[in-house]
Design a protein around this motif. Sequence first.
Motif, short mmCIF file in Angstrom:
data_model
loop_
_atom_site.label_atom_id
_atom_site.label_comp_id
_atom_site.label_asym_id
_atom_site.label_seq_id
_atom_site.Cartn_x
_atom_site.Cartn_y
_atom_site.Cartn_z
N LYS A 163 0.81 -1.22 0.00
CA LYS A 163 0.00 0.00 0.00
C LYS A 163 0.84 1.26 0.00
N VAL A 170 -5.78 -13.37 -2.81
CA VAL A 170 -4.69 -12.41 -2.78
C VAL A 170 -3.44 -12.93 -3.46
N HIS A 225 -0.75 -10.12 -4.12
CA HIS A 225 -1.28 -8.84 -4.60
C HIS A 225 -2.73 -8.69 -4.13
N GLU A 259 -6.27 -6.92 -2.82
CA GLU A 259 -7.06 -5.75 -3.21
C GLU A 259 -7.07 -4.78 -2.03
#
Length: 335
Positions: A279, A303, A332, A334
Amino acid sequence: MRQSSSKEPPMAPHLCLAFNTTCWVRNNCKTLVRVKLKYLFVKRVFVSFLQCTPIQKGAIMLHQAALQTTTSTKKKREPGGLPNWVQFPQTLPLLDSLHWQKQARAPVCESARFDEHIRRFIRENTQVCGDQSLTPEIKLRLFTPSCRFWRESPDLWPFGDPYWALYWPGGQALCRFLLDSPAECRGKAVLDVGSGCGAAAIAARFCGASRVVANDTDPVAGVAVRMNCELNGVEPPVCVTDNLIGSEPEDFQVILLGDMFYDDALAASLHSWLDRCIKSQGTKVLIGDPGRTQFEDFSSTNVLRRLAQFELPESVREENYGLSCSSVWRYHPEL
Protein backbone atom coordinates in the motif's frame (compact mmCIF):
# COMPACT_ATOMS: atom_id res chain seq x y z
CA MET A 1 23.19 -0.52 40.17
CA ARG A 2 22.09 -3.25 42.57
CA GLN A 3 24.94 -4.91 44.42
CA SER A 4 25.64 -8.57 43.87
CA SER A 5 24.45 -11.02 46.50
CA SER A 6 27.02 -13.14 48.29
CA LYS A 7 25.93 -16.18 46.31
CA GLU A 8 26.53 -14.62 42.91
CA PRO A 9 29.73 -13.45 41.22
CA PRO A 10 30.33 -9.69 40.81
CA MET A 11 28.59 -8.03 37.89
CA ALA A 12 31.49 -6.73 35.81
CA PRO A 13 33.52 -9.80 34.85
CA HIS A 14 36.80 -8.99 33.13
CA LEU A 15 36.93 -12.51 31.72
CA CYS A 16 34.07 -14.82 30.83
CA LEU A 17 34.65 -18.03 28.87
CA ALA A 18 31.48 -20.10 28.51
CA PHE A 19 31.39 -23.89 28.09
CA ASN A 20 28.03 -25.58 28.40
CA THR A 21 26.70 -24.50 31.80
CA THR A 22 30.03 -23.83 33.53
CA CYS A 23 32.43 -20.92 33.17
CA TRP A 24 35.41 -19.27 34.85
CA VAL A 25 35.01 -15.66 35.95
CA ARG A 26 37.78 -13.30 37.04
CA ASN A 27 36.11 -10.81 39.33
CA ASN A 28 37.11 -7.29 40.34
CA CYS A 29 39.33 -8.64 43.14
CA LYS A 30 41.21 -10.65 40.49
CA THR A 31 40.08 -13.94 42.01
CA LEU A 32 39.40 -16.78 39.60
CA VAL A 33 36.05 -18.36 40.47
CA ARG A 34 34.35 -21.36 38.86
CA VAL A 35 30.58 -20.83 38.71
CA LYS A 36 27.50 -22.50 37.35
CA LEU A 37 25.77 -20.13 34.94
CA LYS A 38 22.14 -20.18 36.00
CA TYR A 39 19.59 -18.09 34.11
CA LEU A 40 19.65 -15.33 36.75
CA PHE A 41 23.41 -14.92 36.39
CA VAL A 42 23.19 -14.93 32.60
CA LYS A 43 20.75 -12.05 32.82
CA ARG A 44 22.92 -10.17 35.31
CA VAL A 45 25.99 -10.50 33.09
CA PHE A 46 24.04 -8.67 30.38
CA VAL A 47 24.05 -5.52 32.52
CA SER A 48 27.81 -5.31 32.00
CA PHE A 49 27.76 -6.82 28.50
CA LEU A 50 28.73 -3.63 26.72
CA GLN A 51 31.81 -3.36 28.95
CA CYS A 52 33.18 -6.67 27.68
CA THR A 53 35.65 -7.10 24.84
CA PRO A 54 34.44 -8.63 21.53
CA ILE A 55 35.97 -12.00 22.50
CA GLN A 56 34.17 -11.97 25.85
CA LYS A 57 30.92 -10.99 24.13
CA GLY A 58 31.33 -13.85 21.70
CA ALA A 59 31.87 -16.29 24.57
CA ILE A 60 28.71 -15.12 26.33
CA MET A 61 26.68 -15.33 23.11
CA LEU A 62 27.95 -18.84 22.40
CA HIS A 63 27.01 -19.85 25.92
CA GLN A 64 23.47 -18.57 25.50
CA ALA A 65 23.15 -20.38 22.19
CA ALA A 66 24.28 -23.57 23.90
CA LEU A 67 21.63 -23.08 26.60
CA GLN A 68 18.94 -22.69 23.94
CA THR A 69 20.12 -25.81 22.14
CA THR A 70 20.23 -28.00 25.25
CA THR A 71 16.68 -27.00 26.22
CA SER A 72 15.25 -28.24 22.91
CA THR A 73 12.76 -31.09 23.19
CA LYS A 74 14.25 -34.37 22.00
CA LYS A 75 12.52 -36.20 19.21
CA LYS A 76 13.55 -39.32 17.31
CA ARG A 77 14.61 -38.92 13.73
CA GLU A 78 12.57 -40.60 11.03
CA PRO A 79 14.61 -42.47 8.44
CA GLY A 80 15.55 -40.68 5.27
CA GLY A 81 14.50 -37.09 5.87
CA LEU A 82 16.19 -33.94 7.06
CA PRO A 83 18.86 -33.71 9.78
CA ASN A 84 17.90 -34.31 13.40
CA TRP A 85 17.67 -30.65 14.40
CA VAL A 86 15.08 -29.80 11.73
CA GLN A 87 12.48 -31.97 13.43
CA PHE A 88 12.82 -30.27 16.80
CA PRO A 89 10.36 -27.56 17.87
CA GLN A 90 11.90 -24.10 17.90
CA THR A 91 13.25 -23.25 21.36
CA LEU A 92 11.38 -20.57 23.25
CA PRO A 93 13.49 -17.54 24.24
CA LEU A 94 15.17 -17.73 27.67
CA LEU A 95 14.34 -14.79 29.92
CA ASP A 96 14.58 -11.65 27.82
CA SER A 97 16.89 -13.27 25.25
CA LEU A 98 15.29 -11.41 22.34
CA HIS A 99 16.31 -8.14 23.98
CA TRP A 100 19.72 -9.67 24.73
CA GLN A 101 20.24 -10.71 21.12
CA LYS A 102 19.05 -7.38 19.73
CA GLN A 103 21.55 -5.49 21.85
CA ALA A 104 24.44 -7.95 21.62
CA ARG A 105 24.22 -9.25 18.07
CA ALA A 106 25.50 -6.18 16.25
CA PRO A 107 28.77 -5.71 18.19
CA VAL A 108 29.50 -9.45 18.13
CA CYS A 109 28.98 -9.74 14.37
CA GLU A 110 31.29 -6.79 13.78
CA SER A 111 34.10 -8.66 15.41
CA ALA A 112 36.57 -10.03 12.90
CA ARG A 113 37.43 -12.85 15.29
CA PHE A 114 33.80 -13.91 15.60
CA ASP A 115 33.31 -13.75 11.82
CA GLU A 116 36.39 -15.85 11.14
CA HIS A 117 35.38 -18.41 13.78
CA ILE A 118 31.98 -18.83 12.11
CA ARG A 119 33.53 -19.02 8.65
CA ARG A 120 35.89 -21.77 9.75
CA PHE A 121 33.07 -23.67 11.41
CA ILE A 122 30.90 -23.46 8.27
CA ARG A 123 33.76 -24.57 6.02
CA GLU A 124 34.45 -27.58 8.24
CA ASN A 125 30.82 -28.69 8.61
CA THR A 126 29.23 -28.09 5.19
CA GLN A 127 29.80 -29.09 1.59
CA VAL A 128 29.53 -27.09 -1.62
CA CYS A 129 26.35 -28.20 -3.41
CA GLY A 130 24.25 -27.17 -6.39
CA ASP A 131 24.06 -29.79 -9.13
CA GLN A 132 21.09 -31.63 -7.62
CA SER A 133 18.88 -28.58 -7.04
CA LEU A 134 16.56 -26.61 -9.31
CA THR A 135 19.34 -24.02 -9.74
CA PRO A 136 22.64 -25.69 -10.65
CA GLU A 137 23.94 -22.21 -11.51
CA ILE A 138 24.03 -21.37 -7.79
CA LYS A 139 26.61 -23.03 -5.53
CA LEU A 140 25.90 -23.13 -1.81
CA ARG A 141 27.55 -24.41 1.36
CA LEU A 142 24.96 -26.79 2.84
CA PHE A 143 24.46 -29.77 5.09
CA THR A 144 24.55 -33.10 3.30
CA PRO A 145 24.19 -36.69 4.62
CA SER A 146 27.98 -36.92 4.74
CA CYS A 147 28.27 -33.91 7.08
CA ARG A 148 28.78 -34.53 10.78
CA PHE A 149 25.78 -32.57 12.02
CA TRP A 150 23.35 -34.26 9.65
CA ARG A 151 23.31 -37.22 12.03
CA GLU A 152 24.64 -35.81 15.31
CA SER A 153 22.46 -35.05 18.31
CA PRO A 154 21.22 -31.43 18.29
CA ASP A 155 22.69 -31.06 21.79
CA LEU A 156 26.13 -30.83 20.17
CA TRP A 157 25.22 -27.93 17.89
CA PRO A 158 26.71 -24.73 19.36
CA PHE A 159 24.41 -22.14 17.70
CA GLY A 160 20.75 -21.57 16.90
CA ASP A 161 18.96 -23.95 14.53
CA PRO A 162 20.89 -23.75 11.20
CA TYR A 163 18.06 -23.18 8.76
CA TRP A 164 20.66 -21.47 6.56
CA ALA A 165 22.32 -24.87 5.97
CA LEU A 166 19.51 -26.26 3.80
CA TYR A 167 18.22 -25.17 0.40
CA TRP A 168 14.50 -25.32 1.01
CA PRO A 169 12.10 -26.26 -1.83
CA GLY A 170 10.21 -22.96 -1.81
CA GLY A 171 13.47 -21.06 -2.10
CA GLN A 172 14.59 -23.30 -4.94
CA ALA A 173 11.43 -22.58 -6.94
CA LEU A 174 11.71 -18.86 -6.26
CA CYS A 175 15.35 -18.76 -7.41
CA ARG A 176 14.57 -20.80 -10.52
CA PHE A 177 11.79 -18.38 -11.41
CA LEU A 178 14.04 -15.34 -10.95
CA LEU A 179 16.85 -16.81 -13.05
CA ASP A 180 14.33 -17.62 -15.80
CA SER A 181 12.77 -14.13 -15.56
CA PRO A 182 15.62 -11.72 -14.75
CA ALA A 183 13.48 -8.66 -15.48
CA GLU A 184 11.71 -9.26 -12.17
CA CYS A 185 14.77 -7.92 -10.32
CA ARG A 186 16.89 -6.12 -12.92
CA GLY A 187 17.72 -2.57 -11.80
CA LYS A 188 15.52 -2.85 -8.69
CA ALA A 189 15.97 -2.69 -4.93
CA VAL A 190 15.32 -6.18 -3.55
CA LEU A 191 14.71 -7.41 -0.01
CA ASP A 192 15.14 -11.13 0.73
CA VAL A 193 13.20 -11.86 3.95
CA GLY A 194 14.26 -14.96 5.89
CA SER A 195 17.27 -15.17 3.62
CA GLY A 196 18.78 -18.33 5.14
CA CYS A 197 21.60 -19.50 2.86
CA GLY A 198 21.16 -16.40 0.68
CA ALA A 199 20.17 -18.19 -2.52
CA ALA A 200 17.41 -15.71 -3.42
CA ALA A 201 19.74 -12.77 -2.77
CA ILE A 202 22.33 -14.40 -5.03
CA ALA A 203 19.71 -14.98 -7.73
CA ALA A 204 18.72 -11.31 -7.50
CA ARG A 205 22.37 -10.34 -8.00
CA PHE A 206 22.58 -12.62 -11.03
CA CYS A 207 19.50 -10.85 -12.42
CA GLY A 208 21.11 -7.42 -12.09
CA ALA A 209 19.35 -6.00 -9.03
CA SER A 210 20.63 -2.54 -8.18
CA ARG A 211 20.46 -3.11 -4.42
CA VAL A 212 20.01 -6.30 -2.40
CA VAL A 213 19.36 -6.65 1.33
CA ALA A 214 19.31 -10.08 3.01
CA ASN A 215 17.31 -10.21 6.25
CA ASP A 216 17.70 -13.08 8.70
CA THR A 217 17.60 -12.84 12.49
CA ASP A 218 20.35 -15.47 12.82
CA PRO A 219 23.77 -13.74 12.69
CA VAL A 220 25.39 -17.01 11.59
CA ALA A 221 23.15 -16.95 8.51
CA GLY A 222 24.61 -13.56 7.61
CA VAL A 223 28.10 -15.06 7.56
CA ALA A 224 26.83 -17.99 5.45
CA VAL A 225 25.23 -15.57 2.98
CA ARG A 226 28.49 -13.69 2.51
CA MET A 227 30.42 -16.94 2.04
CA ASN A 228 27.92 -18.19 -0.55
CA CYS A 229 28.08 -14.90 -2.42
CA GLU A 230 31.87 -15.20 -2.58
CA LEU A 231 31.44 -18.76 -3.81
CA ASN A 232 29.30 -17.48 -6.70
CA GLY A 233 31.41 -14.43 -7.50
CA VAL A 234 28.75 -11.83 -6.70
CA GLU A 235 28.81 -8.82 -4.42
CA PRO A 236 27.45 -9.76 -0.97
CA PRO A 237 24.19 -8.04 0.00
CA VAL A 238 23.73 -5.90 3.05
CA CYS A 239 22.91 -8.41 5.81
CA VAL A 240 20.39 -7.21 8.40
CA THR A 241 19.70 -9.24 11.57
CA ASP A 242 16.87 -7.12 12.98
CA ASN A 243 13.42 -8.62 12.45
CA LEU A 244 11.99 -6.44 9.67
CA ILE A 245 8.57 -8.11 9.66
CA GLY A 246 6.20 -5.54 11.11
CA SER A 247 8.68 -2.67 10.71
CA GLU A 248 8.01 0.52 8.83
CA PRO A 249 8.03 -0.31 5.08
CA GLU A 250 11.12 0.85 3.20
CA ASP A 251 11.54 1.69 -0.46
CA PHE A 252 12.06 -1.84 -1.78
CA GLN A 253 10.59 -2.53 -5.20
CA VAL A 254 10.67 -6.32 -4.73
CA ILE A 255 10.32 -8.47 -1.59
CA LEU A 256 11.25 -12.15 -1.82
CA LEU A 257 10.00 -14.79 0.62
CA GLY A 258 10.94 -18.45 0.36
CA ASP A 259 9.47 -21.05 2.75
CA MET A 260 8.33 -18.43 5.25
CA PHE A 261 4.78 -19.70 5.76
CA TYR A 262 5.57 -22.49 8.22
CA ASP A 263 3.79 -21.04 11.25
CA ASP A 264 0.25 -19.67 11.65
CA ALA A 265 1.26 -16.66 13.74
CA LEU A 266 4.10 -15.79 11.36
CA ALA A 267 1.78 -16.11 8.36
CA ALA A 268 -0.68 -13.67 9.98
CA SER A 269 2.05 -11.11 10.74
CA LEU A 270 3.43 -11.43 7.21
CA HIS A 271 -0.03 -10.85 5.77
CA SER A 272 -0.43 -7.57 7.67
CA TRP A 273 3.11 -6.33 6.99
CA LEU A 274 3.08 -7.16 3.28
CA ASP A 275 -0.23 -5.30 2.91
CA ARG A 276 1.42 -2.20 4.35
CA CYS A 277 4.48 -2.54 2.10
CA ILE A 278 2.33 -2.83 -1.01
CA LYS A 279 0.00 0.00 0.00
CA SER A 280 2.73 2.49 0.93
CA GLN A 281 5.52 1.55 -1.51
CA GLY A 282 3.84 -0.37 -4.32
CA THR A 283 6.20 -3.28 -3.62
CA LYS A 284 6.00 -6.46 -5.70
CA VAL A 285 5.95 -9.50 -3.41
CA LEU A 286 7.10 -12.90 -4.72
CA ILE A 287 6.66 -16.04 -2.61
CA GLY A 288 8.09 -19.54 -3.02
CA ASP A 289 6.36 -22.39 -1.21
CA PRO A 290 5.95 -26.15 -1.79
CA GLY A 291 2.41 -26.23 -0.40
CA ARG A 292 2.72 -26.29 3.38
CA THR A 293 -0.51 -26.38 5.36
CA GLN A 294 -0.17 -22.81 6.62
CA PHE A 295 0.40 -21.57 3.09
CA GLU A 296 -2.47 -23.61 1.65
CA ASP A 297 -4.84 -21.74 3.95
CA PHE A 298 -3.28 -18.49 2.78
CA SER A 299 -3.35 -19.39 -0.91
CA SER A 300 -7.05 -20.29 -0.80
CA THR A 301 -7.85 -16.58 -0.68
CA ASN A 302 -7.88 -14.28 -3.69
CA VAL A 303 -4.69 -12.41 -2.78
CA LEU A 304 -2.29 -14.77 -4.58
CA ARG A 305 -1.61 -15.49 -8.23
CA ARG A 306 0.51 -18.47 -9.23
CA LEU A 307 3.32 -17.49 -11.58
CA ALA A 308 5.15 -20.80 -11.98
CA GLN A 309 5.34 -24.38 -10.74
CA PHE A 310 8.42 -26.62 -10.79
CA GLU A 311 8.92 -30.35 -10.35
CA LEU A 312 11.45 -30.97 -7.59
CA PRO A 313 14.52 -33.17 -8.25
CA GLU A 314 14.41 -36.63 -6.74
CA SER A 315 17.01 -35.85 -4.07
CA VAL A 316 15.00 -32.81 -2.94
CA ARG A 317 11.85 -34.92 -2.73
CA GLU A 318 13.58 -37.43 -0.49
CA GLU A 319 14.86 -34.72 1.84
CA ASN A 320 11.40 -33.15 2.10
CA TYR A 321 9.34 -36.26 2.76
CA GLY A 322 7.91 -36.70 -0.72
CA LEU A 323 6.99 -33.15 -1.70
CA SER A 324 6.91 -33.36 -5.48
CA CYS A 325 6.65 -29.75 -6.65
CA SER A 326 7.06 -26.16 -5.53
CA SER A 327 5.39 -22.99 -6.77
CA VAL A 328 6.02 -19.26 -7.04
CA TRP A 329 3.22 -16.84 -6.28
CA ARG A 330 2.69 -13.10 -6.46
CA TYR A 331 1.00 -11.61 -3.43
CA HIS A 332 -1.28 -8.84 -4.60
CA PRO A 333 -4.28 -8.15 -2.34
CA GLU A 334 -7.06 -5.75 -3.21
CA LEU A 335 -6.17 -2.77 -1.01
